[in-house]
Structures are given as structure tokens and as C-alpha cells.
Design a protein around this motif. Structure first.
Motif, PDB file in Angstrom:
ATOM      1  N   SER A 151      36.260  32.320  42.265  1.00  0.00           N
ATOM      2  CA  SER A 151      35.016  31.794  42.837  1.00  0.00           C
ATOM      3  C   SER A 151      34.557  32.563  44.071  1.00  0.00           C
ATOM      4  N   ASP A 152      35.478  33.178  44.794  1.00  0.00           N
ATOM      5  CA  ASP A 152      35.101  33.927  45.994  1.00  0.00           C
ATOM      6  C   ASP A 152      34.642  35.334  45.597  1.00  0.00           C
ATOM      7  N   PRO A 153      33.434  35.758  45.980  1.00  0.00           N
ATOM      8  CA  PRO A 153      32.894  37.047  45.511  1.00  0.00           C
ATOM      9  C   PRO A 153      33.771  38.250  45.856  1.00  0.00           C
ATOM     10  N   LYS A 154      34.294  38.305  47.073  1.00  0.00           N
ATOM     11  CA  LYS A 154      35.111  39.440  47.474  1.00  0.00           C
ATOM     12  C   LYS A 154      36.421  39.473  46.692  1.00  0.00           C
ATOM     13  N   ARG A 156      36.944  38.029  43.795  1.00  0.00           N
ATOM     14  CA  ARG A 156      36.615  38.310  42.396  1.00  0.00           C
ATOM     15  C   ARG A 156      36.519  39.810  42.146  1.00  0.00           C
ATOM     16  N   TYR A 177      31.823  45.291  37.052  1.00  0.00           N
ATOM     17  CA  TYR A 177      31.518  44.211  36.113  1.00  0.00           C
ATOM     18  C   TYR A 177      30.717  44.678  34.902  1.00  0.00           C
TER      19      TYR A 177
END
Length: 405
Positions: A151-154, A156, A177
């Protein structure tokens, strides 16, 4: 030199079987888990484990099977296999690692022919393939990409890069991605080959046809979508921007190892492989002449034996012996010239050992460079290792005899 390297490799792998530091069983008990190294790696990692299984299967198929079975015990309901399970019980499973576990299980069964083992792993690998189809682009595009569900962008982004196994590679500098990595898609071809093998052993004709069809379709897409006509090379492709990633690496040679490259494309890749301004003789993780090449950068230049082996063995299989043999000789000499330990990776120009010492998958690919290069003597050496692994010794006199038979 070869018997000494095999001895060191076998000792390294066996010394990295993790033992609990207290009376509490390890999370994968009762299986015996091999860690990447006792130094800083207190756990079991996904694609490392697949490599370790391939290595120890030469002399201990039961230990090899345990490597696969212990990871399958942590499979999630959607088919994901975790990235890492630490000895503390912490599990990282929002992303995995390259899908090499089915290939490794096939290699094990080819050495022991255990139908019960095949019956056990096959359903898990059916779920595993479905995860890659549903969660990693296969269903939408026919080609596959890396990702993470964190859930955390960094976090991920970091975990998606880690899922590739190439961590901080130059290949991911512009993002990951929306990339179709050339090696990932070849690993999926290898996965489908393994699934055909398992379905054949289990006499499942409909499954055989399904996996063959998927393998063929993916092979066609790799040639159509991941060959850059301008660069005359296999490259990662950013389907978001519509551009190839101009970063030649050993991954570019994976279609040769997977046996799916056309002869024409293989010849062009061999020309690149033999270029001393790009890969020969040290096989860095990005071409020597790439602007971001860093000889001490973790996956930004250092030589890693696993991906170098895949590239060189692919060239060898397509008949480019001179290039492949030179690379093999160079890398084995570097290992030999660092007599204290087998290292995680090596300086791609000097051959100086870098990274963690006593590294397991480096040991595995030393074995592969020696025993899975030429046919001569390899099965006899496998039998010798099997008879003697408990002593953790591969004797000079006996090994010499087997290497020359």
C-alpha cells in the motif's frame, strides 16, 4: 582447478543450512532451509532457494526437494510465493521473485524421478502460474511484468524492483510497473516447459496441450515485441511509453538460454556478447559502455554468476563456443583467484570478490559452469558428490579421476 572449486561450492552450500539459534523451530520446520549466506541473510529467499535446490540436487535430492516444499508451504491463496521468510517468522509476500521454482522442481525430478513429488508440487504451480497471469499482466497483455501489492508507494516500488531479483538495476531507472522484462518472459517460457513436463508425467493430456499453447504464444510475443530492430538486440520494453529500454544486460541473452531465439537473432546477440566494450570477458550486469555502468554498483555493473551463466550457457547452446568458453574461463578464474570465500558477486574488470562472502547461489553456478557445460564426466561427478556429501569433502584424488573419465 575444477575439483577445488567444486569442493568449495559444496562446502558453501552445506554450511549455509540455517540452524535455529535457540530451541524454537524455524518457520519452515521440519525442512532444512539453505540461506543465501550465514552473513546477513537469516532467512530463505525465493529465487535463491530455487537455485540452491538445483545445486544440491546433484548429490542430495531429498535436501533439494525440501527447498521447494518449504516454500510451497507459504503459498498464498492467490498463488503468490513469498519473496522472503525470515527466521523470526516475518514474511515479505506483497511481491515475490522471478518464477523459477517450477523449473527448479523439474530439474530435481529429472535427477530422481519421484512421481509423488510431482503430484505434490503440480497443483501449487498451477496456482502459481495463475498468479502471474492475473496479477502480473499475462491475462491483459500476453506478456508479463513485475509489481507489488504493498500500500505504501515507496515500498511498493522497492518491492517491485526486488521482485525482479535485479534490485537497483539500471534497467528500472525509468520505472518498472509498465515494463516487459526480457528475462522474466523467458522465465515464464521455462515455467511452461516445466508444466508440460509435469503434466506429461501425470498423464494429463488436456493440461499438456494447454501449457504447450501458452508456451508457443509467449514465445511468439517475445520475438515480436521484445526484439529491438534498431538496436538489433533483445531488450526490456516499456509498454507505457512505447519505447525499448536501452540497457543491454545479460538478461538480453535469456532467449538463447530458453532455446527460443531465432538463429538470426542469436547470431546478432553473439556479436554483442563477443564485444569487449560491452560484455566480454567479465559479463557485467549492464554493458561496459553504458553511461550508468558502475563496476561496484550492486546490480549496476558487478558480475553475478547466475545471470552470467544463463547468458553464456545460452551462447554455448547456440554454438558460439569461443565467446562462451572465454567467459566461463574468466569467471571461474576469478573465483579461484579469491581463495578465501565464494563471493556474492565480482568486480567485472578486476575479478575482485565483492558483496557477501560464502554466497550460496554463486556456489550453485560454479557447479553449473563445471558440471553442466560439457557432457563429459558430469554424471560421474554427481554420483561421487552424492556418495560423499555427508563428509562435506570432495577429495582431490577422487575428483580428478571423475573429471577425466
Amino acid at each position: 582447478m575444477e575439483f577445488s572449486l567444486l569442493d568449495r561450492a559444496a562446502r558453501t552450500l552445506l554450511s549455509n543450512i540455517l540452524i535455529s539459534k535457540n530451541d524454537k523451530p524455524l518457520p519452515w520446520h521440519p525442512h532444512r532451509g539453505i540461506s543465501p549466506s550465514q552473513i546477513g541473510f537469516r532467512g530463505i529467499w525465493n529465487w535463491d532457494t530455487a537455485f540452491h535446490a538445483v545445486g544440491v540436487a546433484r548429490w542430495d535430492v531429498e535436501l533439494a526437494k525440501e527447498q521447494i516444499l518449504m516454500f510451497l508451504g507459504f503459498q498464498k491463496s492467490n498463488g503468490t510465493l513469498p519473496d522472503v521468510i525470515f527466521e523470526t517468522g516475518t514474511i515479505v509476500d506483497d511481491a515475490g521473485k522471478p518464477p523459477l521454482m517450477p523449473w527448479a522442481a523439474m530439474v530435481i525430478d529429472q535427477r530422481c524421478h519421484d512421481l509423488e513429488f510431482v503430484r505434490t508440487v503440480y497443483p501449487a504451480f498451477v496456482k502459481y502460474e495463475n498468479h502471474w497471469m492475473m496479477d502480473r499482466g499475462g491475462k491483459d497483455h500476453g506478456l508479463f511484468n513485475y509489481n507489488s501489492s504493498h500500500s505504501d508507494p515507496k515500498t511498493r516500488l522497492n518491492h517491485a524492483k526486488n521482485e525482479s531479483g535485479w534490485d537497483n538495476s539500471v534497467r528500472w531507472d525509468a520505472g518498472i510497473y509498465e515494463l516487459w522484462p526480457i528475462d522474466l518472459n523467458c522465465y515464464m517460457v521455462m515455467l511452461y516447459s516445466a508444466m508440460v513436463y509435469f503434466a506429461t508425467k501425470l498423464a494429463l493430456p488436456e493440461d499438456i496441450a494447454k501449457w504447450e499453447e501458452k508456451k508457443t504464444a509467449l514465445t511468439v510475443l517475445i520475438e515480436e515485441k521484445l526484439w529491438d530492430k534498431q538496436s538489433q538486440a533483445y531488450l526490456d520494453y516499456d509498454f507505457g511509453t512505447g519505447n525499448f529500454i536501452q540497457a543491454l544486460s545479460p538478461a538480453s541473452f535469456m532467449p538463447l538460454y530458453a532455446g527460443i531465439s531465432t538463429p538470426e537473432h542469436a547470431a546478432l546477440m553473439a556479436k554483442i556478447g563477443g564485444d569487449y566494450s560491452k560484455f566480454s570477458p567479465g559479463w557485467p550486469t549492464v554493458a561496459y559502455d553504458h553511461p550508468a555502468f558502475d563496476p561496484e554498483g550492486y546490480w549496476r555493473g558487478r558480475t553475478w554468476l547466475n545471470v552470467a551463466y544463463f547468458a553464456l550457457k545460452g551462447l554455448k547452446n547456440y554454438g558460439y563456443d569461443d565467446i562462451a568458453d572465454e567467459g566461463r574461463t574468466t569467471l571461474l578464474r576469478w573465483v579461484s583467484d579469491n581463495p578465501g570465500f565464494i563471493h556474492e558477486n565480482y568486480h567485472p574488470q578486476s575479478g575482485r570478490g565483492l558483496g557477501v562472502r560464502q554466497f550460496s547461489w554463486s556456489a550453485v553456478f560454479i557447479c553449473e559452469f563445471i558440471l553442466n557445460w560439457e557432457k563429459r564426466g558430469s554424471e560421474r561427478v554427481n554420483l561421487y558428490l552424492k556418495d560423499n556429501y555427508c563428509d562435506k569433502v570432495v577429495g582431490k584424488k577422487s575428483m580428478t579421476k571423475f573429471l577425466h573419465m
